[in-house]
Scaffold this motif. Sequence first.
Motif, PDB file in Angstrom:
ATOM      1  N   TYR A  98       0.810  -1.321  -0.031  1.00  0.00           N
ATOM      2  CA  TYR A  98      -0.134   0.102   0.061  1.00  0.00           C
ATOM      3  C   TYR A  98       0.782   1.350   0.183  1.00  0.00           C
ATOM      4  CZ  TYR A  98      -4.003  -2.934   1.242  1.00  0.00           C
ATOM      5  OH  TYR A  98      -4.930  -3.962   1.304  1.00  0.00           O
ATOM      6  N   GLY A  99       0.449   2.072  -0.711  1.00  0.00           N
ATOM      7  CA  GLY A  99       1.276   3.198  -0.739  1.00  0.00           C
ATOM      8  C   GLY A  99       0.440   4.316   0.394  1.00  0.00           C
ATOM      9  N   MET A 100       1.058   5.162   1.249  1.00  0.00           N
ATOM     10  CA  MET A 100       0.420   5.563   2.469  1.00  0.00           C
ATOM     11  C   MET A 100       0.475   7.341   2.208  1.00  0.00           C
ATOM     12  SD  MET A 100      -0.496   3.052   4.384  1.00  0.00           S
ATOM     13  CE  MET A 100      -0.829   3.963   5.665  1.00  0.00           C
ATOM     14  N   GLY A 101      -0.246   7.764   2.878  1.00  0.00           N
ATOM     15  CA  GLY A 101      -0.232   9.332   2.864  1.00  0.00           C
ATOM     16  C   GLY A 101      -0.817   9.878   3.923  1.00  0.00           C
ATOM     17  N   TRP A 102      -0.386  11.151   4.375  1.00  0.00           N
ATOM     18  CA  TRP A 102      -0.859  12.063   5.486  1.00  0.00           C
ATOM     19  C   TRP A 102      -1.609  13.213   4.719  1.00  0.00           C
ATOM     20  CZ3 TRP A 102      -1.072  11.104  10.456  1.00  0.00           C
ATOM     21  CH2 TRP A 102      -0.187   9.812  11.042  1.00  0.00           C
ATOM     22  N   PHE A 103      -2.879  13.596   5.295  1.00  0.00           N
ATOM     23  CA  PHE A 103      -3.620  14.439   4.931  1.00  0.00           C
ATOM     24  C   PHE A 103      -4.067  15.269   6.270  1.00  0.00           C
ATOM     25  CE2 PHE A 103      -4.733  13.782   0.561  1.00  0.00           C
ATOM     26  CZ  PHE A 103      -4.327  12.410   0.254  1.00  0.00           C
ATOM     27  N   ARG A 104      -4.528  16.298   6.045  1.00  0.00           N
ATOM     28  CA  ARG A 104      -5.082  17.263   7.195  1.00  0.00           C
ATOM     29  C   ARG A 104      -6.265  18.054   6.752  1.00  0.00           C
ATOM     30  NH1 ARG A 104       0.048  21.773   7.669  1.00  0.00           N
ATOM     31  NH2 ARG A 104      -0.720  22.811   5.659  1.00  0.00           N
ATOM     32  N   GLN A 105      -7.128  18.303   7.771  1.00  0.00           N
ATOM     33  CA  GLN A 105      -8.331  19.150   7.602  1.00  0.00           C
ATOM     34  C   GLN A 105      -8.540  20.279   8.880  1.00  0.00           C
ATOM     35  OE1 GLN A 105     -11.762  16.897   7.160  1.00  0.00           O
ATOM     36  NE2 GLN A 105     -12.950  18.492   5.961  1.00  0.00           N
ATOM     37  N   ALA A 106      -8.229  21.427   8.551  1.00  0.00           N
ATOM     38  CA  ALA A 106      -8.611  22.329   9.344  1.00  0.00           C
ATOM     39  C   ALA A 106     -10.308  22.607   9.400  1.00  0.00           C
ATOM     40  CB  ALA A 106      -7.973  23.598   9.078  1.00  0.00           C
ATOM     41  N   VAL A 137      -6.696  18.530  11.963  1.00  0.00           N
ATOM     42  CA  VAL A 137      -6.682  17.004  12.260  1.00  0.00           C
ATOM     43  C   VAL A 137      -6.011  16.624  11.238  1.00  0.00           C
ATOM     44  CG1 VAL A 137      -8.052  15.025  12.679  1.00  0.00           C
ATOM     45  CG2 VAL A 137      -8.989  17.293  13.351  1.00  0.00           C
ATOM     46  N   TYR A 138      -4.887  15.654  11.487  1.00  0.00           N
ATOM     47  CA  TYR A 138      -4.340  15.000  10.648  1.00  0.00           C
ATOM     48  C   TYR A 138      -4.518  13.529  10.607  1.00  0.00           C
ATOM     49  CZ  TYR A 138      -1.198  18.984  10.374  1.00  0.00           C
ATOM     50  OH  TYR A 138      -0.584  19.866  10.001  1.00  0.00           O
ATOM     51  N   TYR A 139      -4.594  13.127   9.294  1.00  0.00           N
ATOM     52  CA  TYR A 139      -5.352  11.544   9.079  1.00  0.00           C
ATOM     53  C   TYR A 139      -4.146  11.209   8.296  1.00  0.00           C
ATOM     54  CZ  TYR A 139      -9.872  13.649   9.895  1.00  0.00           C
ATOM     55  OH  TYR A 139     -11.039  14.402  10.462  1.00  0.00           O
ATOM     56  N   CYS A 140      -4.100  10.010   8.313  1.00  0.00           N
ATOM     57  CA  CYS A 140      -3.293   8.818   7.729  1.00  0.00           C
ATOM     58  C   CYS A 140      -4.223   8.159   6.753  1.00  0.00           C
ATOM     59  CB  CYS A 140      -2.473   7.665   8.718  1.00  0.00           C
ATOM     60  SG  CYS A 140      -1.902   6.104   8.164  1.00  0.00           S
ATOM     61  N   ALA A 141      -3.789   7.736   5.489  1.00  0.00           N
ATOM     62  CA  ALA A 141      -4.575   6.805   4.548  1.00  0.00           C
ATOM     63  C   ALA A 141      -3.689   6.081   3.910  1.00  0.00           C
ATOM     64  CB  ALA A 141      -5.139   8.004   3.665  1.00  0.00           C
ATOM     65  N   ALA A 142      -4.452   5.060   3.326  1.00  0.00           N
ATOM     66  CA  ALA A 142      -3.733   4.030   2.550  1.00  0.00           C
ATOM     67  C   ALA A 142      -4.504   4.050   1.242  1.00  0.00           C
ATOM     68  CB  ALA A 142      -3.660   2.620   3.371  1.00  0.00           C
ATOM     69  N   GLU A 143      -3.536   3.762   0.001  1.00  0.00           N
ATOM     70  CA  GLU A 143      -4.145   3.487  -1.165  1.00  0.00           C
ATOM     71  C   GLU A 143      -3.438   2.178  -1.546  1.00  0.00           C
ATOM     72  OE1 GLU A 143      -2.456   5.899  -4.495  1.00  0.00           O
ATOM     73  OE2 GLU A 143      -0.486   6.041  -3.665  1.00  0.00           O
ATOM     74  N   THR A 144      -4.438   1.587  -2.540  1.00  0.00           N
ATOM     75  CA  THR A 144      -4.016   0.420  -3.299  1.00  0.00           C
ATOM     76  C   THR A 144      -3.046   0.588  -4.171  1.00  0.00           C
ATOM     77  OG1 THR A 144      -6.113   0.410  -4.602  1.00  0.00           O
ATOM     78  CG2 THR A 144      -6.163  -0.737  -2.660  1.00  0.00           C
ATOM     79  N   GLY A 145      -2.899   1.508  -4.710  1.00  0.00           N
ATOM     80  CA  GLY A 145      -1.851   2.048  -5.836  1.00  0.00           C
ATOM     81  C   GLY A 145      -0.712   2.424  -5.098  1.00  0.00           C
ATOM     82  N   ASN A 146       0.295   2.931  -5.847  1.00  0.00           N
ATOM     83  CA  ASN A 146       1.502   3.393  -5.684  1.00  0.00           C
ATOM     84  C   ASN A 146       2.158   4.606  -6.198  1.00  0.00           C
ATOM     85  OD1 ASN A 146       3.888   2.736  -3.924  1.00  0.00           O
ATOM     86  ND2 ASN A 146       4.884   1.978  -5.972  1.00  0.00           N
ATOM     87  N   SER A 147       0.930   5.568  -6.399  1.00  0.00           N
ATOM     88  CA  SER A 147       1.348   6.802  -7.105  1.00  0.00           C
ATOM     89  C   SER A 147       1.522   7.955  -6.261  1.00  0.00           C
ATOM     90  CB  SER A 147       0.088   7.212  -7.925  1.00  0.00           C
ATOM     91  OG  SER A 147      -1.125   7.467  -7.084  1.00  0.00           O
ATOM     92  N   GLY A 148       1.384   7.930  -4.888  1.00  0.00           N
ATOM     93  CA  GLY A 148       1.555   8.968  -3.863  1.00  0.00           C
ATOM     94  C   GLY A 148       0.569   9.918  -4.414  1.00  0.00           C
ATOM     95  N   SER A 149      -0.691   9.871  -4.402  1.00  0.00           N
ATOM     96  CA  SER A 149      -1.680  10.496  -4.905  1.00  0.00           C
ATOM     97  C   SER A 149      -1.997  11.680  -4.219  1.00  0.00           C
ATOM     98  CB  SER A 149      -3.088   9.893  -5.542  1.00  0.00           C
ATOM     99  OG  SER A 149      -3.941  10.790  -5.676  1.00  0.00           O
ATOM    100  N   TYR A 150      -2.295  13.193  -4.624  1.00  0.00           N
ATOM    101  CA  TYR A 150      -2.509  14.063  -4.003  1.00  0.00           C
ATOM    102  C   TYR A 150      -4.003  14.155  -3.626  1.00  0.00           C
ATOM    103  CZ  TYR A 150       2.071  15.893  -5.464  1.00  0.00           C
ATOM    104  OH  TYR A 150       3.309  15.973  -5.680  1.00  0.00           O
ATOM    105  N   SER A 151      -4.653  13.215  -4.188  1.00  0.00           N
ATOM    106  CA  SER A 151      -6.242  13.208  -3.998  1.00  0.00           C
ATOM    107  C   SER A 151      -6.747  12.300  -3.142  1.00  0.00           C
ATOM    108  CB  SER A 151      -6.852  13.150  -5.452  1.00  0.00           C
ATOM    109  OG  SER A 151      -8.506  13.001  -5.287  1.00  0.00           O
ATOM    110  N   PRO A 152      -7.430  13.047  -1.988  1.00  0.00           N
ATOM    111  CA  PRO A 152      -8.049  12.042  -0.874  1.00  0.00           C
ATOM    112  C   PRO A 152      -8.923  10.926  -1.870  1.00  0.00           C
ATOM    113  CG  PRO A 152      -8.426  14.234  -0.325  1.00  0.00           C
ATOM    114  CD  PRO A 152      -7.771  14.496  -1.976  1.00  0.00           C
ATOM    115  N   SER A 153      -9.636  11.060  -2.618  1.00  0.00           N
ATOM    116  CA  SER A 153     -10.546  10.146  -3.241  1.00  0.00           C
ATOM    117  C   SER A 153      -9.611   9.033  -3.765  1.00  0.00           C
ATOM    118  CB  SER A 153     -11.160  10.852  -4.418  1.00  0.00           C
ATOM    119  OG  SER A 153     -10.218  11.083  -5.553  1.00  0.00           O
ATOM    120  N   SER A 154      -8.523   9.070  -3.939  1.00  0.00           N
ATOM    121  CA  SER A 154      -7.504   7.858  -4.330  1.00  0.00           C
ATOM    122  C   SER A 154      -7.188   7.064  -3.284  1.00  0.00           C
ATOM    123  CB  SER A 154      -6.250   8.546  -4.757  1.00  0.00           C
ATOM    124  OG  SER A 154      -6.231   9.094  -5.963  1.00  0.00           O
TER     125      SER A 154
END
Length: 128
Positions: free
Chosen positions: A36-44, A97-114
Motif C-alpha cells: 500500500y502507498g501511504m499518505g498523510w492529509f489534514r483538515q482544518a 486534524v491529521y489523517y493517515c490514509a492507505a491507497e492500493t496503488g503506488n502513485s503517491g496521489s495528492y487526491s483524497p479520493s485515491s
Amino acid sequence: QVQLVESGGGLVQAGGSLRLSCVGSGRSFGRTFNTYGMGWFRQAPGKEREFVAAITRTGGGKKYADSVKGRFTISRDNAKNTVDLQMTSLKPEDTAVYYCAAETGNSGSYSPSSYPYWGQGTQVTVSS
C-alpha cells in the motif's frame, strides 16, 4: 479489513516539533502493508481535506505539499506496519486534524479520493 490508527498529536508552540505515527492492522492488511502507498492529509475547521505527504510502498518515493516541504518528513517501517510524519518548525496554520490514509496503488496521489482507507485522525494544534 483495514484499520489505521494515528497517534502523536497535541498542542505545541510555533516553531516546535511533533512526530505523528500511524499503525496499520487488519486481517490481510497487516500482512500486506508493504503493498500500500501511504499518505498523510489534514483538515482544518471549515476547510477541505488537503494533501500533506505521501510515500510509496518501499519508501523510495516521497511527495510533499509545498506548504510543508522542508519542514515535514514522511517515513515508513514496513516491518512494523507504521508510517510516521515528523513535523518541525510548526506554524499556527499547520493546526488541523491529521489523517493517515492507505491507497492500493503506488502513485503517491495528492487526491483524497485515491485513498480508500483512513484513520480517525489526530489533532495538532500550534499556538502562536
